[in-house]
Design a protein around this motif. Structure first.
Motif, PDB file in Angstrom:
ATOM      1  N   TRP A   1       0.882  -1.162   0.000  1.00 33.08           N
ATOM      2  CA  TRP A   1       0.000   0.000   0.000  1.00 33.08           C
ATOM      3  C   TRP A   1       0.919   1.210   0.000  1.00 33.08           C
ATOM      4  O   TRP A   1       2.114   1.100   0.288  1.00 33.08           O
ATOM      5  N   THR A   2       0.518   2.383  -0.358  1.00 34.09           N
ATOM      6  CA  THR A   2      -0.817   2.814  -0.708  1.00 34.09           C
ATOM      7  C   THR A   2      -1.022   2.674  -2.213  1.00 34.09           C
ATOM      8  O   THR A   2      -0.061   2.629  -2.969  1.00 34.09           O
TER       9      THR A   2
ATOM     10  N   ASP B   1     -12.343   0.782   6.586  1.00 31.81           N
ATOM     11  CA  ASP B   1     -11.230   0.127   7.249  1.00 31.81           C
ATOM     12  C   ASP B   1     -11.522   0.084   8.745  1.00 31.81           C
ATOM     13  O   ASP B   1     -11.996   1.082   9.306  1.00 31.81           O
TER      14      ASP B   1
ATOM     15  N   HIS C   1     -11.037   1.765   0.023  1.00 33.40           N
ATOM     16  CA  HIS C   1     -11.272   2.780   1.052  1.00 33.40           C
ATOM     17  C   HIS C   1     -10.142   3.796   1.099  1.00 33.40           C
ATOM     18  O   HIS C   1      -8.992   3.509   0.784  1.00 33.40           O
ATOM     19  N   GLU C   2     -10.516   4.992   1.490  1.00 32.88           N
ATOM     20  CA  GLU C   2      -9.585   6.071   1.709  1.00 32.88           C
ATOM     21  C   GLU C   2      -9.001   5.959   3.122  1.00 32.88           C
ATOM     22  O   GLU C   2      -9.351   5.063   3.876  1.00 32.88           O
ATOM     23  N   ILE C   3      -8.094   6.865   3.477  1.00 29.98           N
ATOM     24  CA  ILE C   3      -7.639   6.935   4.872  1.00 29.98           C
ATOM     25  C   ILE C   3      -8.836   7.303   5.741  1.00 29.98           C
ATOM     26  O   ILE C   3      -9.573   8.244   5.437  1.00 29.98           O
TER      27      ILE C   3
ATOM     28  N   GLY D   1      -8.996  12.126   3.355  1.00 30.67           N
ATOM     29  CA  GLY D   1      -9.478  11.482   4.566  1.00 30.67           C
ATOM     30  C   GLY D   1     -10.621  12.213   5.229  1.00 30.67           C
ATOM     31  O   GLY D   1     -10.828  12.057   6.432  1.00 30.67           O
TER      32      GLY D   1
ATOM     33  N   ASP E   1      -6.625   0.999  -1.896  1.00 29.23           N
ATOM     34  CA  ASP E   1      -6.283   1.001  -0.469  1.00 29.23           C
ATOM     35  C   ASP E   1      -5.521   2.274  -0.101  1.00 29.23           C
ATOM     36  O   ASP E   1      -4.342   2.424  -0.405  1.00 29.23           O
ATOM     37  N   GLN E   2      -6.235   3.197   0.531  1.00 29.65           N
ATOM     38  CA  GLN E   2      -5.644   4.400   1.121  1.00 29.65           C
ATOM     39  C   GLN E   2      -4.774   5.225   0.173  1.00 29.65           C
ATOM     40  O   GLN E   2      -3.632   5.553   0.510  1.00 29.65           O
TER      41      GLN E   2
END
Length: 834
Positions: free
Chosen positions: A90-91, A378, A337-339, A362, A249-250
């Motif tokens: 990630w990210t 998350d 998903h975002e942070i 975020g 992912d983030q």
């Protein structure tokens, strides 16, 4: 005792998906073995994920893509679905570093600042925060060499703060006098007036960062070209098909701090020429940048909102837009998903406290969801938290029900968070899955299944063994996974089969967050309301300002999407983006909708539907009414003690759970430790004042089996005590399934229940050679049925966790060895009279 549910397994048989961590390339035989195990254990979709322990040059190589396609083909044969986790570790956005290879202009660029009372100002001591805190492997992945290096410094602006509070743009009076990989120093062309100070704004590129500049649309397109298109070519007809979605992912810029940082913005600001031009179109750049840090008068809030919305929109359109177009071309759904700065917490910024979510994708959860087909969030560690509650509301705003929750765990026994929890028990996992579904999760993605075990090197992330374990399939108690998955799926289906009649709406105060920052009171107030409502069994409906506009009031109470609103909560809201929002709220309040602005207070809210007396340790959710008019209520005793409460519904109710049914004015519910009850209720004019449901028949001790035990672990069977675990009897580093065996005698036939107090942590029981069942969570009781007089042979196969094996010899074990096996004498209980 077995948990009670009322529904069969939902369609598809599972609500559990997983990441499958690779550090190398498993051969075909290993793929087939593991994937068959995953399907048998209740998993529905597998996301292959290359981890930092995989050599980076192997990722996206022909050998990797060939192995990947072979694995997805085997998933098709096994009846599994596949999802494309879109990056190396990630990210998302880096394609294992390929996105910026030969394209330095795509590397992330940031704005820094420093305030000075003299002519010179400097930016120094720049450090990465969130990802870099996970250890050397993460630091070296983000930055070649492990620490950020900077180049291409330029002056973005400068302002003078005058003694009377005024600002003066002095950008043209500043020159760089020193610039290097670690920072920059600049000088103001003239001395400052008395009482004045000045702020330097300087931008630079992270010349050794593998993170792209998400503000550049060409960065998103480059990622698709080098990071996603190779999968499409390798998979051919398997995509779309068996592989039907992409998961991001983030995606987020580096989150940098430095010695001179001050003001309202808690991180460096992602920077690009396009962002600068957007600011220039609005006015002079330097005063706008100054307003991000300080209150500079009436226009401060509007400036902050503009800048942060511009940054967010450029990240969403440039990166998520590229993913969206890739998915549309290939017939794939987009998830990810975002942070989430609230991770592991209810407070909006109670998880990742070191970051400012306004500059890291975020904060705009509803806006980000516009690019997805499937809402995902998350979740961290084994506690109730905001993520599934907010995720479900975000999904509802898009016309969807439920959300996916990625669950990962970080260490609580040492400071190296990435070493995870090899000590995870099946009881702990089961309880968290139930909590997540009670809070709104529709599916859960486990982080993770491991393709291999790694080795003993104590290197977090660089060694798969210490890469956010547990590797669930490597746990000795893995045979419990299928039953855990089935029960969680039943609960999710039960809850989703009903719709709430009334909810409290809580405004997500996005505009307030942009203007005030993550330390403002709105963050804690929002979390406190959501947590209180969840504790009351009625999670809120979280709305953005667009949701406010959809509230209808036709004279019969305020409603949204057909659900009546009991109240609207404005958690320390100080601003709205839509000028009409305040007027809408005032009209709703004038029409009778309670609008609450203070700390959580549920006592005055209008009631409707079943009421459950609050009891510590009991979690519940009133899902609403199903199509047949029955209320659905799930109650979980999230403790290791017996619990009792009282259930009421108007003047009386008919209540059924499993095969039991009672009718009364009130029902006393009794739940064993860790018991789940799924109740169906409807109004009834009951004559009986009270009835009992869920109460186990009283049991008495028939025998304590303290002596005569033998145990086989790694060697031959040996005599053993059962008042302590095997870790204290010669097997401190052993993880696996130990076989206990003894005999007992009955003078007469009895109906028996076997109790295994102190079980660590899973057991399969055989009586006289026949399997009696399995237990893996409190109260660790197993019905044995009617057992005749005479001698009987009792065998108990007990599995511990993998902690004693995988943490042995490292600094990560804390108080290892952990208790393992039977740590207190088993007991035979009976309901028969003496």
């Amino acid at each position: 005792m077995p948990s009670q549910t009322t529904l069969p397994m939902p369609d598809g048989g599972t609500r559990l998906d997983a990441y499958w961590f690779w550090s190398g390339l498993p051969d075909e035989a290993e793929m087939r073995r593991q994937l068959a195990e995953f399907r048998a254990a209740g998993f529905g979709r597998i996301y292959i994920q290359a981890r930092l322990s995989m050599p980076r040059e192997l990722y996206l190589s022909p050998a990797f893509l060939d192995a990947y396609a072979r694995a997805v083909g085997i998933m098709a044969e096994a009846g599994l679905r596949a999802g494309l986790y879109d990056d190396y570790a990630w990210t998302s956005g880096q394609a294992g570093g390929r996105s910026v290879e030969g394209a330095d202009h795509l590397r992330e660029r940031h704005l820094f600042w420093a305030r000075a009372g003299g002519r010179r100002a400097a930016v120094s001591g720049i450090r990465a925060t969130l990802g870099a805190s996970l250890g050397p492997a993460a630091r070296h992945w983000i930055h070649e060499g492990g620490v950020p290096r900077w180049g291409g410094w330029e002056i973005a602006g400068a302002v003078m703060h005058l003694a009377d509070g005024g600002l003066r743009d002095v950008t043209d009076e500043v020159r760089i006098i020193r610039a290097g990989e670690e920072g920059v120093e600049a000088e103001l062309g003239a001395d400052l007036p008395a009482g004045a100070a000045w702020t330097l704004f300087a931008a630079a590129r992270a010349v050794n960062s593998r993170i792209v500049n998400y503000l550049l649309p060409e960065a998103g397109e480059r990622f698709v070209e080098v990071g996603l298109a190779p999968f499409a070519r390798a998979l051919g007809p398997l995509m779309p098909g068996t592989l039907d979605r992409v998961f991001f992912d983030q995606p987020a810029p580096g989150l940098y701090d430095w010695a001179e940082r001050a003001g309202n913005l808690g991180n460096s600001l992602p920077w690009s020429g396009g962002l600068r031009r957007a600011l220039e179109a609005r006015g002079r750049v330097a005063p706008q940048l100054a307003q991000l840090l300080d209150d500079c008068g009436p226009g401060t809030g509007a400036t902050r909102s503009f800048v942060y919305r511009e940054v967010t929109a450029r990240m969403q359109d440039g990166f998520l837009g590229a993913l969206r177009r890739f998915c549309d071309r290939h017939g794939l759904a987009l998830s990810g998903h975002e942070i989430l700065p609230h991770i592991g917490s209810f407070e909006l910024n109670g998880g990742f406290r070191s970051i400012d979510p306004r500059v890291s994708l975020g904060a705009d959860f509803f806006g980000t969801d516009r690019f997805r087909d499937v809402t995902a969030v998350d979740a961290n560690n084994l506690v109730p938290q905001l993520a599934p509650v907010l995720g479900q509301s975000v999904a509802q705003a898009a016309g969807r029900q439920g959300c996916e929750v990625e669950l990962y765990v970080t260490s609580t026994r040492n400071e190296a968070r990435a070493t995870g929890q090899w000590e995870m028990t099946p009881a702990a996992l089961r309880a968290q899955l139930l909590r997540l579904h009670l809070l709104g999760a529709s599916r859960v993605i486990l982080h993770a299944l491991f393709a291999e075990a790694g080795d003993a090197r104590p290197e977090p992330l660089g060694n798969l063994r210490f890469d956010f374990p547990p590797g669930y399939n490597l746990q000795p108690w893995w045979p419990a996974m299928g039953a855990i998955a089935a029960e969680a799926a039943q609960l999710a289906a039960f809850l989703e089969g009903a719709a709430p009649e009334r909810q409290v709406a809580v405004l997500y105060p996005y505009e307030t967050a942009l203007r005030e920052g993550p330390r403002h009171a709105h963050a804690a107030r929002f979390g406190a309301w959501c947590e209180a409502l969840c504790a009351a069994g009625q999670p809120p409906r979280i709305l953005d300002e667009a949701g406010l506009a959809r509230i209808e009031d036709a004279g019969q109470g305020a409603r949204i999407d057909g659900t009546e609103l009991a109240a609207l909560v404005l958690p320390a809201v100080t601003a709205f983006a839509d000028p009409a929002s305040a007027a809408r709220i005032a009209a709703l309040e004038a029409a009778g909708l309670p609008v609450l602005r203070g700390a959580p207070e549920l006592a005055g809210l209008p009631e409707g539907g079943p009421v459950l007396d609050p009891v510590p340790g009991l979690r519940h959710r009133l899902a609403g009414r199903d199509a047949a008019g029955w209320w659905r209520l799930a109650v979980f005793n999230d403790s290791e003690a017996q619990a009792a409460t009282v259930l009421r519904l108007g003047s009386g109710l008919l209540c059924r759970a499993g095969g039991a049914s009672v009718e009364a004015q009130a029902v006393d519910l009794h739940l064993a430790p860790q018991e789940l009850l799924c109740l169906e209720l409807r109004e009834a004019a009951a004559a009986t004042p009270r009835a009992r449901l869920g109460a186990a028949p009283p049991l008495r001790l028939a025998a304590e089996l303290a002596e005569g035990w033998r145990l086989r672990t790694s060697g031959a069977a040996r005599p053993v005590r059962v008042d302590r675990g095997w870790e204290a009897q010669g097997d401190p580093d052993w993880s696996g399934t130990g076989l206990y065996e003894t005999e007992f005698a009955l003078e007469r036939a009895l109906t028996l229940v076997l109790e295994l107090p102190g079980l660590a942590c899973w057991a399969e029981v055989r009586l006289d050679g026949a399997v009696a069942g399995r237990v893996w969570h409190p109260p660790f009781r197993l019905p044995l049925g009617r057992v005749g007089a005479g001698r009987h042979r009792l065998q108990i196969a007990v599995a511990n966790t993998a902690a004693n094996r995988f943490l042995a010899g490292t600094s990560f074990g804390g108080a290892c060895p952990d208790p393992s096996g039977l740590t207190r004498p088993p007991r035979l209980l009976t309901e028969d009279l003496p």
